[in-house]
Design a protein around this motif. Structure first.
Motif, PDB file in Angstrom:
ATOM      1  N   THR A 238       0.843  -1.187   0.000  1.00  0.00           N
ATOM      2  CA  THR A 238       0.000   0.000   0.000  1.00  0.00           C
ATOM      3  C   THR A 238       0.885   1.246   0.000  1.00  0.00           C
ATOM      4  N   GLN A 443      -3.706   7.005  -4.557  1.00  0.00           N
ATOM      5  CA  GLN A 443      -3.582   6.006  -3.508  1.00  0.00           C
ATOM      6  C   GLN A 443      -3.672   4.610  -4.099  1.00  0.00           C
ATOM      7  N   SER A 445      -3.873   0.660  -2.830  1.00  0.00           N
ATOM      8  CA  SER A 445      -4.069  -0.230  -1.684  1.00  0.00           C
ATOM      9  C   SER A 445      -3.702  -1.642  -2.114  1.00  0.00           C
TER      10      SER A 445
END
Length: 447
Positions: A238, A443, A445
């Motif tokens: 992540t 982002q 993950s």
């Protein structure tokens, strides 16, 4: 009978149906009508492991009738074009209009917006190709993929399809226009295995002219290269990092903009861009032009589903949102004019910075190239975005290894403003034509 002769007979019959409907409504006082007919003729052949799984034939017609009774309306559709059925449809539509609430935004488009003498956009290229030809094409694609590498162990299927569409629109204001189009497509998806781990990938081709499709060898080998490149996929940690959306994903990347500026979402105040018309939402260098009149364009059309003529226009200019996408009703709700987008967008041309995909990779020291997305994780009201992704890890501008089982997320407003560059590897297989897109940070993950 030759295909072209069959199409001409179908066209003449459908034109007579629409003329008759308009005539029947004109005999009644205080009513206006618009009629839209769409007919599809064609076939699709699906094979898997060189076995024909199914063959689909299409010879479908659908008739849409809308009756306007001052400021109320009644709409109905049917696949039965018989005289008795049409009379029943008109009576039902009139009855619905009598019992519908009034709305001052309801009504036919203004006369000056309608399309008369529709331009020929070179969309119609019928071919006498038969089912056997389609089976041979799909089978050859699959054979080429299997021949490419022994690690390709199975097929998820291949198909070949060819379809003809006839679109006719008429209304009480004297418009009666037609345009015809053809669409040929081929698809292939293969499975590869290495060290007891399997991956899948696909490729496709689509065109108005059959001769412009990728040939079976190219299509099959490209699928094979893609699926082999996925073997050995890893999970990654992540983190936040730069992301490149490959050119084949760029259409979905900008499709969120289509939803966000759709007139229905705007007048209902259900879009995060509600207050952003005439404001900057992309970098200064980015432009999006809608051109519905590209010859042989996959999204080309002379008029929309309300008969409004389509026009060339900026959607985004120098990063600034220039227009909503409006049909006649939601335009009146907003005090504006229809943009000719009833039924969706036409060809969107997204600007690029004239750099190659290879050079785009060089912008990234560590980051992710996304080549496939999963799920529908977009909230148009908030702009929040989250989707499963697969692709490749990049280090120092070079692709290192395949990646799977990750999720990318962010807010579309931030993602769009963080576009650093778009390469010139434009994918022309969709309504939205764009190269690969580099976003400065999103982002990720992972594990």
């Amino acid at each position: 009978m030759k295909l072209i002769d069959q199409i001409k007979i179908e066209e003449d019959l459908l034109l007579e149906v629409i003329k008759n409907i308009i005539y029947l409504v004109q005999k009644k006082n205080n009513y206006l009508v618009e009629v839209f007919v769409k007919k599809t003729i064609g076939s699709t052949v699906n094979i898997r492991n060189n076995i024909v799984e199914n063959i689909e034939f299409n010879n479908d017609s659908i008739l849409f009738i809308t009756i306007y009774n001052k400021f109320s309306k009644g709409s109905i559709s049917s696949r039965d074009f018989s005289t008795n059925s049409i009379k029943k449809m008109l009576n039902i539509a009139i009855d619905i209009s009598k019992h519908s609430s009034s709305d001052f935004c309801i009504g036919l488009p203004d006369l000056e917006l309608l399309c008369f003498n529709a331009n020929d956009l070179d969309l119609f290229h019928p071919s006498e190709i038969n089912i056997k030809d389609g089976i041979n094409f799909a089978s050859q694609v699959e054979k080429e993929a299997f021949k490419f590498d022994k690690r390709i162990i199975n097929s998820e299927g291949s198909f070949f399809s060819n379809h003809i569409n006839i679109n006719i629109f008429g209304n009480s204001l004297g418009m009666l226009e037609i345009y015809k189009s053809t669409r040929y497509s081929a698809y292939n998806c293969m499975i590869a295995r290495d060290n007891n781990l399997m991956q899948r990938d696909f490729n496709y081709s689509i065109s108005r002219k059959i001769e412009n499709l990728d040939n079976p060898k190219k299509l099959g080998q490209t699928t094979a290269k893609r699926v082999i490149s996925r073997l050995g996929a890893r999970k990654i940690n992540t983190m936040k990092s730069p992301i490149i959306f490959s050119n084949e994903l760029s259409s979905s990347f900008f499709s969120y903009l289509v939803s966000a500026i759709n007139g229905n979402n705007v007048y209902r105040k259900s879009t995060f861009l509600l207050n952003d018309l005439k404001k900057k939402i992309f970098p200064n260098w980015l432009n999006i032009i809608e051109n519905p009149h590209i010859l042989q364009g996959l999204g080309s059309k002379p008029f929309d589903n309300e008969g409004v003529k389509t026009t060339v226009k900026y959607i985004v200019k120098n990063g600034v949102l220039k227009t909503w996408l409006l049909n006649n009703y939601n335009a009146r709700q907003l005090g504006l004019v229809s943009t000719g987008n009833c039924g969706g967008i036409s060809n969107w041309l997204v600007s690029h910075q004239n750099i190659s995909f290879k050079n785009l990779l060089k912008y990234i020291k560590n980051g992710l190239l996304v080549t496939e997305l999963m799920g529908q994780g977009v909230d148009i009201v908030s702009g929040n975005y989250s989707q499963g992704a697969m692709g490749f890890w990049i280090e120092n501008g070079n692709i290192q290894y395949p990646v799977h089982e990750v999720t990318i997320s962010g807010n579309l407003r931030e993602v769009w403003s963080n576009i650093l560059s778009i390469s010139n590897d434009i994918d022309i297989r969709n309504n939205i034509q764009c190269g690969s897109i580099l976003v400065s940070e999103m982002q990720i993950s992972g594990k």
